[in-house]
Design a protein around this motif. Structure first.
Motif, short mmCIF file in Angstrom:
data_model
loop_
_atom_site.label_atom_id
_atom_site.label_comp_id
_atom_site.label_asym_id
_atom_site.label_seq_id
_atom_site.Cartn_x
_atom_site.Cartn_y
_atom_site.Cartn_z
N LEU A 70 -3.69 -8.10 -0.94
CA LEU A 70 -4.05 -8.04 0.76
C LEU A 70 -2.54 -6.97 1.32
CD1 LEU A 70 -5.94 -10.71 1.95
CD2 LEU A 70 -6.64 -8.70 1.14
N PHE A 71 -1.78 -6.04 1.16
CA PHE A 71 -1.42 -5.51 1.45
C PHE A 71 -2.81 -4.73 2.31
CE2 PHE A 71 1.16 -4.60 -2.00
CZ PHE A 71 2.65 -5.65 -1.82
N CYS A 72 -2.27 -4.45 2.92
CA CYS A 72 -0.87 -4.26 3.47
C CYS A 72 -2.69 -4.39 3.95
CB CYS A 72 -3.16 -3.54 2.86
SG CYS A 72 -2.67 -2.47 2.25
N GLU B 47 -4.24 1.18 -3.46
CA GLU B 47 -5.31 0.14 -4.71
C GLU B 47 -6.46 -0.07 -4.32
OE1 GLU B 47 -3.14 -2.83 -2.16
OE2 GLU B 47 -2.75 -0.96 -2.49
N GLY B 48 -7.24 0.73 -3.67
CA GLY B 48 -8.58 1.03 -3.37
C GLY B 48 -9.12 2.13 -3.74
N ASN B 49 -10.34 2.34 -3.18
CA ASN B 49 -11.32 3.65 -3.26
C ASN B 49 -10.61 4.08 -2.00
OD1 ASN B 49 -13.43 5.69 -2.55
ND2 ASN B 49 -14.95 4.68 -3.34
N GLY C 31 -0.04 3.23 3.59
CA GLY C 31 0.32 2.36 5.12
C GLY C 31 0.52 0.92 2.86
N SER C 32 0.87 -0.16 3.78
CA SER C 32 0.82 -1.62 2.53
C SER C 32 1.34 -0.44 1.19
CB SER C 32 -0.35 -1.33 2.56
OG SER C 32 -0.51 -3.35 2.03
N TYR C 33 0.72 -1.16 0.30
CA TYR C 33 0.92 -0.78 -1.08
C TYR C 33 1.66 1.00 -1.30
CZ TYR C 33 0.96 0.29 -6.11
OH TYR C 33 1.15 1.70 -7.48
N GLY C 34 0.56 1.68 0.03
CA GLY C 34 0.32 3.01 0.32
C GLY C 34 2.48 3.84 0.66
N ALA D 45 4.99 -0.60 4.76
CA ALA D 45 5.47 -0.95 3.40
C ALA D 45 6.65 -2.66 2.97
CB ALA D 45 6.05 0.39 2.98
N PRO D 46 6.12 -2.87 2.57
CA PRO D 46 6.48 -4.30 1.87
C PRO D 46 7.88 -4.20 1.12
CG PRO D 46 4.56 -4.94 1.82
CD PRO D 46 4.67 -3.47 1.97
N ILE D 47 9.15 -3.28 1.07
CA ILE D 47 9.01 -2.47 -0.32
C ILE D 47 10.62 -3.57 -0.64
CG2 ILE D 47 9.01 -0.22 0.00
CD1 ILE D 47 11.59 -0.13 0.81
N TRP D 48 10.65 -4.37 -0.23
CA TRP D 48 11.85 -5.62 -0.04
C TRP D 48 10.86 -6.77 -0.75
CZ3 TRP D 48 15.27 -3.45 4.39
CH2 TRP D 48 15.95 -2.52 3.97
N GLN D 49 10.09 -6.63 -0.67
CA GLN D 49 8.92 -8.19 -0.40
C GLN D 49 8.90 -8.67 -2.02
OE1 GLN D 49 7.69 -10.29 2.03
NE2 GLN D 49 7.56 -11.91 0.16
N PHE D 50 11.14 -8.21 -2.66
CA PHE D 50 10.63 -8.96 -4.41
C PHE D 50 11.56 -10.11 -4.18
CE2 PHE D 50 8.53 -4.69 -4.35
CZ PHE D 50 7.46 -4.79 -4.95
N THR D 51 11.69 -10.42 -5.65
CA THR D 51 13.14 -11.18 -5.75
C THR D 51 14.39 -11.13 -5.39
OG1 THR D 51 11.64 -12.06 -8.23
CG2 THR D 51 13.98 -12.09 -7.51
N GLY D 52 15.15 -12.33 -4.59
CA GLY D 52 15.98 -11.73 -4.04
C GLY D 52 16.64 -10.40 -2.69
#
Length: 495
Positions: A11-13, A100-102, A185-188, A211-218
């Motif tokens: 549920l991103f976004c 991630e969708g239609n 928006g979001s993953y887009g 856009a959560p481009i920093w929602q990753f490990t570390g």
């Protein structure tokens, strides 16, 4: 709860943008030379438009694998196109990087692009992401085995977009020298940012919303999203998040007896009786509800994920804005609160906890992406957030991914491919984040340079700025759109 941690990824976004961008004074004007197609005061009334009728649906033949010259199989990528506002003598292309969708769903919820196309006399293109909607590389067999799924990556998707832009420029008269601005928006939004980073010769600038481009490990804390959710609920009512935090123990206590389980089943209007085997699923369902509500805390009625009233978190918190004398009284308040998200139209007689209201989000495809490169750690502690404590366990996560897809996740791959926080060499990207949105915790909230700009929307939920203008819009999103329009103008003038 492990299911919830994976579903959260599906549920991103700070102050509002009132003349400054994190202390950096925003220039009121750019170069006085104006793009000929720019109409300063024109704003179509999108509420009166039938968005679907604006677009033609087309398909473009894409390589299934852009990076292996020996693999020559192809598939049809769907995209939507509108030239209603386009200046056919070199007007720009506004390109939505589908997520991630239609893609039709996203076109209906991205009215800002249409407004900007009217201003800048731009062609509109909404490109569908491979493996979603009708863009299936292997038809109805696309999800059948991991080998067929292996071409579902952000890198392949970006290559699709680059190749599609080239096709548009070469095949449409007047588009050969058109500038390109990406929106997402979001993953887009992540893809829009990465599109500019990876293909600067194709894309002149990008609006990357939520856009959560920093929602990753570390790169960011795994509990950040849940702190934001709790703050969003606390903004509506101090009692509300406190009662939600208490409700987990109340549920556990009532579940110790058959009479307690029956009370909760009846009071909460569950379609199936609550019992020891499905209690965990019920808690996941509740957690998903609170997550979703924070994402869509829009200032007007909307149906992005569900038909909802204006400020749905505030409406949800009304029955919880008190002190309850007993666990049963709290559950009764919870039952009333849940009606807002799950039954605002009043059409449901009971709630089915096995169904997650995901709209047009492609949960199967995203499950695979989350198990390969899109590994976004999440955790809760029950102290700074209102959720039951759940630790991030990458080992368990990897094992679950292997059971489902026969693949192990690469938790650092996104940082390797796109640079993590070392993106200073990139340019012409506006990152917007609404502070009511859980995903803002993994977003760029401070400007990195004069051309990597952060815009904060203090009263904004998930990519509110990409939605159509509305009389109920708070000043912070009006200002954000103004800033974004000025940067778009700047990028087009630099061509």
């Amino acid at each position: 709860m492990e299911h919830f941690i994976i579903w959260m990824q599906v549920l991103f976004c700070l102050a509002s943008c009132s003349g400054t961008i994190h202390g950096r004074l925003f220039p009121q004007t750019f170069n006085s030379r104006r793009n000929d197609g720019y109409k300063e005061n024109y704003r179509p009334k999108l509420s009166q438009m039938k968005v679907d009728e604006k677009f033609q649906t087309r398909y473009f033949m894409q390589p299934i694998d852009h990076f292996d010259a020996l693999y020559t199989a192809t598939y049809k990528q769907r995209y939507l196109i509108s030239t209603e506002y386009w200046d056919r003598h070199g007007g720009p292309i506004f390109f939505y990087t589908g997520n991630e969708g239609n893609i039709v769903w996203f076109s209906r919820n991205t009215g800002f692009m249409i407004e900007m196309a009217a201003k800048f006399r731009a062609m509109l293109v909404f490109a569908e992401h491979r493996y979603y909607g009708k863009s299936m590389p292997f038809g109805n067999q696309s999800y059948k085995d991991p080998l067929k799924m292996s071409f579902l990556t952000s890198e392949q998707a970006l290559a699709d977009y680059a190749k599609l832009v080239g096709h548009l420029k070469s095949s449409i008269n007047g588009a050969h020298n058109s500038s390109v601005v990406a929106f997402g928006g979001s993953y887009g939004g992540m893809l829009a940012a990465w599109f500019r980073m990876k293909y600067p010769g194709v894309v002149d600038g990008s609006i990357a919303a939520s856009a959560p481009i920093w929602q990753f490990t570390g790169l960011s804390s795994c509990d950040g999203a849940y702190k934001v959710i709790t703050n969003t609920f606390e903004r509506a009512s101090v009692h509300c998040p406190r009662n939600i935090r208490i409700s987990w123990d109340a549920i556990d206590e009532l579940s110790r007896s058959e009479s307690g389980l029956k009370f909760m089943t009846d009071e909460l209007k569950m379609c199936s009786p609550l019992n020891s085997s499905n209690l965990s699923d019920f808690k996941n369902w509740l957690s998903e509800t609170w997550f979703d509500l924070a994402m869509v805390e829009y200032p007007y009625p909307a149906d992005f994920l569900q038909p909802l009233p204006a400020w749905p978190v505030k409406q949800t918190c009304l029955p919880l804005d008190t002190t309850f004398p007993s666990d049963k009284a709290l559950i009764s308040g919870l039952a009333k609160a849940l009606q807002v998200y799950h039954n605002y139209t009043g059409q449901l007689s009971c709630f089915n906890i096995s169904v997650s209201p995901s709209g047009s989000v492609g949960t199967v495809g995203w499950s695979y992406q989350s198990c390969t490169e899109m590994v976004m750690p999440s955790c809760t502690n029950g102290i700074t957030d209102m959720f039951p404590p759940v630790n991030w366990n990458f080992t368990q996560y990897s094992q679950d991914c292997y059971k489902t897809w026969k693949v192990y996740p690469r938790q650092d791959w996104i940082k390797t491919v796109y640079g993590g926080k070392k993106i200073q060499s990139a340019s012409n990207i506006v990152f917007s984040n609404g502070l009511l949105d859980p995903w803002s915790a993994g977003g760029v909230q401070k400007s990195i340079s004069d051309s990597l700009v952060a815009v904060i929307i203090s009263d904004g939920a998930h990519h509110l700025d990409l939605r159509s203008s509305n009389p109920a819009d708070p000043p912070s999103v009006i200002q954000a759109r103004h800033i974004e329009a000025l940067y778009i103008k700047k990028w087009l003038e630099e061509k």
